[in-house]
Structure formats: C-alpha cells, structure tokens
Design a protein around this motif. Structure first.
Motif, short mmCIF file in Angstrom:
data_model
loop_
_atom_site.label_atom_id
_atom_site.label_comp_id
_atom_site.label_asym_id
_atom_site.label_seq_id
_atom_site.Cartn_x
_atom_site.Cartn_y
_atom_site.Cartn_z
N THR A 240 0.83 -1.22 0.00
CA THR A 240 0.00 0.00 0.00
C THR A 240 0.86 1.26 0.00
OG1 THR A 240 -0.18 0.08 2.43
CG2 THR A 240 -1.88 -1.16 1.22
N MET A 241 2.03 1.21 0.65
CA MET A 241 2.93 2.36 0.62
C MET A 241 3.38 2.67 -0.80
SD MET A 241 3.31 3.64 3.69
CE MET A 241 1.56 3.28 3.94
N ASP A 242 3.65 1.60 -1.55
CA ASP A 242 4.06 1.79 -2.95
C ASP A 242 2.91 2.34 -3.80
OD1 ASP A 242 6.59 0.85 -2.42
OD2 ASP A 242 6.10 -1.23 -2.95
N LEU A 243 1.69 1.92 -3.50
CA LEU A 243 0.53 2.37 -4.28
C LEU A 243 0.14 3.81 -3.94
CD1 LEU A 243 -1.67 -0.85 -4.01
CD2 LEU A 243 -0.44 -0.04 -6.04
N VAL A 244 0.34 4.21 -2.70
CA VAL A 244 -0.06 5.54 -2.27
C VAL A 244 0.82 6.63 -2.89
CG1 VAL A 244 0.03 7.08 -0.26
CG2 VAL A 244 -1.23 4.95 -0.12
N THR A 245 2.10 6.37 -3.01
CA THR A 245 3.06 7.40 -3.41
C THR A 245 2.72 8.08 -4.73
OG1 THR A 245 4.81 6.30 -2.15
CG2 THR A 245 5.49 7.86 -3.87
N PRO A 246 2.48 7.35 -5.83
CA PRO A 246 2.18 8.05 -7.10
C PRO A 246 0.87 8.82 -7.05
CG PRO A 246 1.87 5.67 -7.33
CD PRO A 246 2.54 5.88 -6.02
N LEU A 247 -0.08 8.34 -6.26
CA LEU A 247 -1.34 9.07 -6.14
C LEU A 247 -1.13 10.40 -5.43
CD1 LEU A 247 -3.78 6.16 -5.19
CD2 LEU A 247 -3.58 7.30 -7.40
N ILE A 248 -0.33 10.39 -4.38
CA ILE A 248 -0.02 11.63 -3.66
C ILE A 248 0.68 12.60 -4.60
CG2 ILE A 248 1.44 12.63 -1.87
CD1 ILE A 248 -0.97 11.40 -0.67
N ALA A 249 1.60 12.10 -5.41
CA ALA A 249 2.35 12.95 -6.34
C ALA A 249 1.45 13.54 -7.40
CB ALA A 249 3.48 12.15 -6.99
N ARG A 250 0.31 12.89 -7.68
CA ARG A 250 -0.59 13.37 -8.73
C ARG A 250 -1.70 14.26 -8.18
NH1 ARG A 250 -1.54 8.84 -10.93
NH2 ARG A 250 -3.59 8.31 -10.12
N GLN A 251 -2.27 13.93 -7.02
CA GLN A 251 -3.45 14.65 -6.55
C GLN A 251 -3.40 15.07 -5.09
OE1 GLN A 251 -6.37 11.68 -7.54
NE2 GLN A 251 -6.06 10.52 -5.64
N ASN B 61 5.27 16.42 -1.70
CA ASN B 61 6.06 15.20 -1.92
C ASN B 61 7.15 15.04 -0.86
OD1 ASN B 61 4.52 14.75 -4.19
ND2 ASN B 61 6.02 15.58 -5.61
N LEU B 62 7.80 16.14 -0.49
CA LEU B 62 8.85 16.08 0.53
C LEU B 62 8.29 15.67 1.88
CD1 LEU B 62 10.88 19.31 -0.36
CD2 LEU B 62 11.62 16.94 -0.67
N CYS B 63 7.16 16.26 2.25
CA CYS B 63 6.55 15.94 3.53
C CYS B 63 6.15 14.47 3.58
CB CYS B 63 5.33 16.84 3.77
SG CYS B 63 4.52 16.58 5.37
N PHE B 64 5.51 14.00 2.51
CA PHE B 64 5.01 12.63 2.51
C PHE B 64 6.15 11.61 2.48
CE2 PHE B 64 2.70 8.91 0.92
CZ PHE B 64 1.63 8.93 1.80
N ALA B 65 7.24 11.95 1.80
CA ALA B 65 8.38 11.03 1.76
C ALA B 65 8.93 10.79 3.17
CB ALA B 65 9.47 11.60 0.85
N GLN B 66 9.00 11.85 3.96
CA GLN B 66 9.47 11.69 5.34
C GLN B 66 8.44 10.96 6.20
OE1 GLN B 66 11.53 15.14 7.10
NE2 GLN B 66 11.25 16.17 5.13
N GLY C 214 2.39 19.29 7.77
CA GLY C 214 2.13 19.46 6.34
C GLY C 214 1.46 18.27 5.69
N CYS C 215 1.38 17.13 6.37
CA CYS C 215 0.77 15.95 5.74
C CYS C 215 0.36 14.94 6.81
CB CYS C 215 1.73 15.30 4.74
SG CYS C 215 3.34 14.84 5.43
N TYR C 216 -0.35 13.90 6.36
CA TYR C 216 -0.93 12.93 7.29
C TYR C 216 -0.90 11.56 6.62
CZ TYR C 216 -4.84 10.50 9.70
OH TYR C 216 -5.63 9.60 10.38
N LEU C 217 -0.59 10.51 7.40
CA LEU C 217 -0.55 9.15 6.87
C LEU C 217 -1.11 8.20 7.92
CD1 LEU C 217 0.32 7.09 4.70
CD2 LEU C 217 2.61 7.08 5.75
N ARG C 218 -1.98 7.29 7.45
CA ARG C 218 -2.57 6.32 8.37
C ARG C 218 -2.76 4.98 7.66
NH1 ARG C 218 -8.60 6.61 11.30
NH2 ARG C 218 -8.46 4.54 12.29
#
Length: 429
Positions: free
Chosen positions: A57-68, A98-103, A127-131
């Motif tokens: 799921t981490m791999d799937l989330v990343t490109p979506l975050i980068a797009r929207q 992208n920087l926030c989410f990468a960290q 700046g961002c949130y992950l769950r």
C-alpha cells in the motif's frame, strides 16, 4: 585570464545561489505533531502477509499523492487486508507535499515493529498525514485515539485578548471549512494580538462528519489557549492555531480540495472575466482611435477639395437634387446598374434631368470622382449624354445628366462608366 576564470565560475555561483534559495523557500512543514500506534497486533501466522500488504500500500499511495495530493488504497484479503490513506495540507504546493510525505512514510514504520506486527498507526505532520489500519476508516471523523497537542510556550502578552482571538478564529474555521471543500485558513487580529489558523478535513470525510469533527476539535483546543500554539489531531480532521503565520496563503481563503476549488475557483473566474473585459475595452479603444484618425485625415483631404467644388460651375447642392427627385421616390426611378441607380428629376429652373446615385463611398474616392467629372464635362462623345454637374457635399455622390427621353437611358447612363474608364486611361497616357 582572471576575467576568464570569473566568467566560468559565475554560472556555478548562480546555480548554487539558486539551489540555496530553492532549499530555503521550500517549507514542507514536515514537523511531527503526533505518532499514534494501535495496540492491536496481527497473529503470528498472518503477520508476514499483513506486513507485505502494508508495504504494498505504501508503494501504491506514493504516485497518487504525487498526482493529486491525497490517496486511499486497499490491499490484501480477509484478516490481512490493509487500508492506507495519506493526504497533504491543501496550502502546500506539490513539491512540498512530496517532501513531507516522503518523510512521513519512513517514520510510520515506527508503528510497525516487524516482530509485533501492529495492525494500525497514524502519523500527523504539520504538512501531511498518513494512516494505515486493518479496517476501512476512510469516512471516519472521530475515534478513541484522537489527540490534542498544546504548544510548550505560554503566551507572554495579554492572555485574555489572545484567548478570545484564538477561540474566535477556530470557531470561524470550523464553520467555513465544511463549506469550502473541507479546508480554510485565516487569522484574527485585535488589540495588536494576531492569531493564525488552519482547519482541514480529510478528503473522504463527508460534510456532516467534517462538521462534527471540527466542532469537537474546537471544544478540545480550548485547553491550549494559554499557549502560543495548539493542535487537535482527529481521525477525520486537523485543526491548528499559532501566533506565527505557518500556512502558505496570504489571504483569508485558500484553495479547496481537488474535487472543486471552492472560493478560489470563483476568484479565478472573476479575475479572468476582468482581464477579458480590459482586453476587449483596450482593443475597442484601439480600433476607435484608428477610425477617428482616418476620418480626420479624410475630412482634411475632403476640405481642400470642397473649396474647388463649391467654386465650380458643376456644383449642385445635395438638397436641390434630393428635392428634384422627390427624395429619390421609387416612382421617379428610371433604372439601376452596377455603379448606381438613376432617377428622373426636375430642377428649380424647370429643367428635367437624370440624376445618378453612385454606390461608392464619397469619402474614399471623392477626389478621383471630381477629377473625372471635371475631365468629362468638356467632352462630346456619341456614347455619352451631356454631363451637367455633380454633388459631393451630401451623404452620397450624385451625377447630373441631361435627360434624353427619345434614347435608351440604360445605354447612355449605365455605359457611362465604361467610357469614363477609357477616357481616364487615355488621359493618363
């Protein structure tokens, strides 16, 4: 040689300065506000599968975050299904997001000790949130793991005013955010005390859940209002106030979510309409000025010619010829050709004449017109009836011929301009 060295080093200095500037202005707000891990763990036989699904799921989330700038993905089946959601604050640009989410991705692993297999965790950055979790929480507004985080520094000024401003601000944010795609920023300033704030509901939290989440957050953040900063971190929303302006927008209203940009769309539409209106006005003024200049030039040119016409024996007033034809009444019309219409008219002295109304624009060709009239006036030709005069002072050009009742007026009058052209060519030669 020294100049050459400086010339070669200069691009490098520009690059380094530009790089430094880009690093300095980037503010992904990757400051950790809270890490919340659940107490539930995956059973040992399922643990490795659950962890694999989590990493997927981490791999799937990343490109979506980068797009929207937000993403919700599900991976796995049964008890090993992993639900993951991530979102950036909507005032961040894509690079900072992208920087926030990468960290954020690297730090959420602290909730997933591989020997324990924790089944849920959430990480709040400014700046961002992950769950991630083992059940579908996407539209969840409140739960038992909500957190309130107060700043560590007490406000040093007028605390009464500060508290009033902070409470007024967060209440305004809780009202406006649900009406503006779940996002709103702003400030309250009174008695030289300014408080800045931001409220955001996560993308898949509906309007009612968003309102309930922020209303609860307002009541919980009151416990922080003696401090310079406070945050409420819910499963469905984020609320923050501070004495420092931390969001990227300069106005009181920021852009809305990707599904619709709220008031920003209205502002952009109004701005576009204003720009279009200004362009239309500018183009209109440009063409009007061209027309005015052209008319002035034509009037100046016509003025010199009118003096010659008025002093000529060939001159007839337009009003005289208009009355002679009974204002070009249809009953006096003798015919029509390619260059104009011919009317029978009676002059004040009783002479019957043929008056030709030309189709040409007087202002464009009046000088040529009068030259032709002056030229042909003294010429006798078997194919021409006698030209008695003309009028160029009215709204249209008129030629006055003798009336020949016993001949074909069509042959004479509508053949005139053919002969005129021949005579003009002969005169030029």
């Amino acid at each position: 040689m020294r100049f050459c060295f400086c010339f070669r080093v200069l691009p490098l200095l520009v690059f380094l300065i530009n790089l430094c500037f880009r690093i300095c202005v980037c503010e992904p707000r990757a400051t950790e506000a809270a890490l919340v891990c659940t107490n539930r763990t995956a059973p040992m036989p399922e643990r490795q599968t659950f962890i694999s699904n989590f990493l997927a799921t981490m791999d799937l989330v990343t490109p979506l975050i980068a797009r929207q700038q937000y993403a919700a993905v599900v991976n796995g089946t049964g008890n090993t299904t992993v639900y993951t959601f991530g979102e950036c604050m909507k005032d961040l640009d894509q690079t900072d997001c992208n920087l926030c989410f990468a960290q954020c991705k690297t730090q959420i692993l602290r909730c997933l000790p591989f020997q324990r297999g924790t089944r849920g965790g959430r990480l709040f950055y400014d700046g961002c949130y992950l769950r991630y979790d083992d059940y579908s929480f996407f539209n969840e507004g409140l739960d038992s793991q909500n957190r309130t985080v107060c700043g560590t520094t007490n406000f040093a000024g007028n605390r009464t005013v500060f508290r009033e401003n902070a409470l007024e601000l967060v209440k305004n944010l809780s009202v406006e955010a649900p009406k503006n795609d779940g996002f709103f920023v702003g400030f309250v300033k009174r008695t030289n005390v300014t408080v800045y704030g931001l409220a955001q509901c996560w993308e898949f939290v509906n309007g009612t859940a968003c309102k309930n989440c922020l209303d609860t957050a307002v009541s919980e953040i009151e416990s922080c209002t003696s401090n310079e900063e406070g945050r409420v971190l819910h499963s469905g929303c984020y609320l923050r106030y501070s004495t420092q302006k931390f969001y990227n927008n300069s106005g009181s209203v920021a852009r809305g979510g990707p599904g619709g940009r709220g008031k920003l769309a209205t502002i952009l539409a109004v701005t576009s309409a204003v720009v279009a209106f200004v362009l239309i006005v500018a183009v209109t003024i440009f063409f009007v000025k061209i027309k005015v200049v052209t008319k002035k030039r034509e009037r100046k040119k016509l003025g010199a010619l009118l003096a010659t016409v008025n002093n000529s024996k060939l001159n007839f007033s337009y009003e005289t010829l208009e009355k002679a034809t009974n204002y070009f009444h249809q009953s006096n019309k003798l015919g029509q050709g390619g260059s104009g219409s011919v009317y029978k008219g009676t002059l004040p002295d009783g002479r019957i004449v043929a008056i030709k109304r030309l189709f040409f624009n007087t202002k464009q060709w009046v000088d040529h017109f009068f030259n032709e009239v002056d030229l042909i006036n003294g010429i006798k030709h078997k194919n021409l009836v006698q030209l008695l005069g003309c009028s160029v002072t009215g709204p249209e050009s008129l030629l006055v011929y003798e009336y020949v009742p016993n001949h074909s007026l069509y042959d004479y009058l509508f053949g005139t301009f053919i002969v005129l052209i021949l005579i003009r060519v002969y005169a030029l030669c």
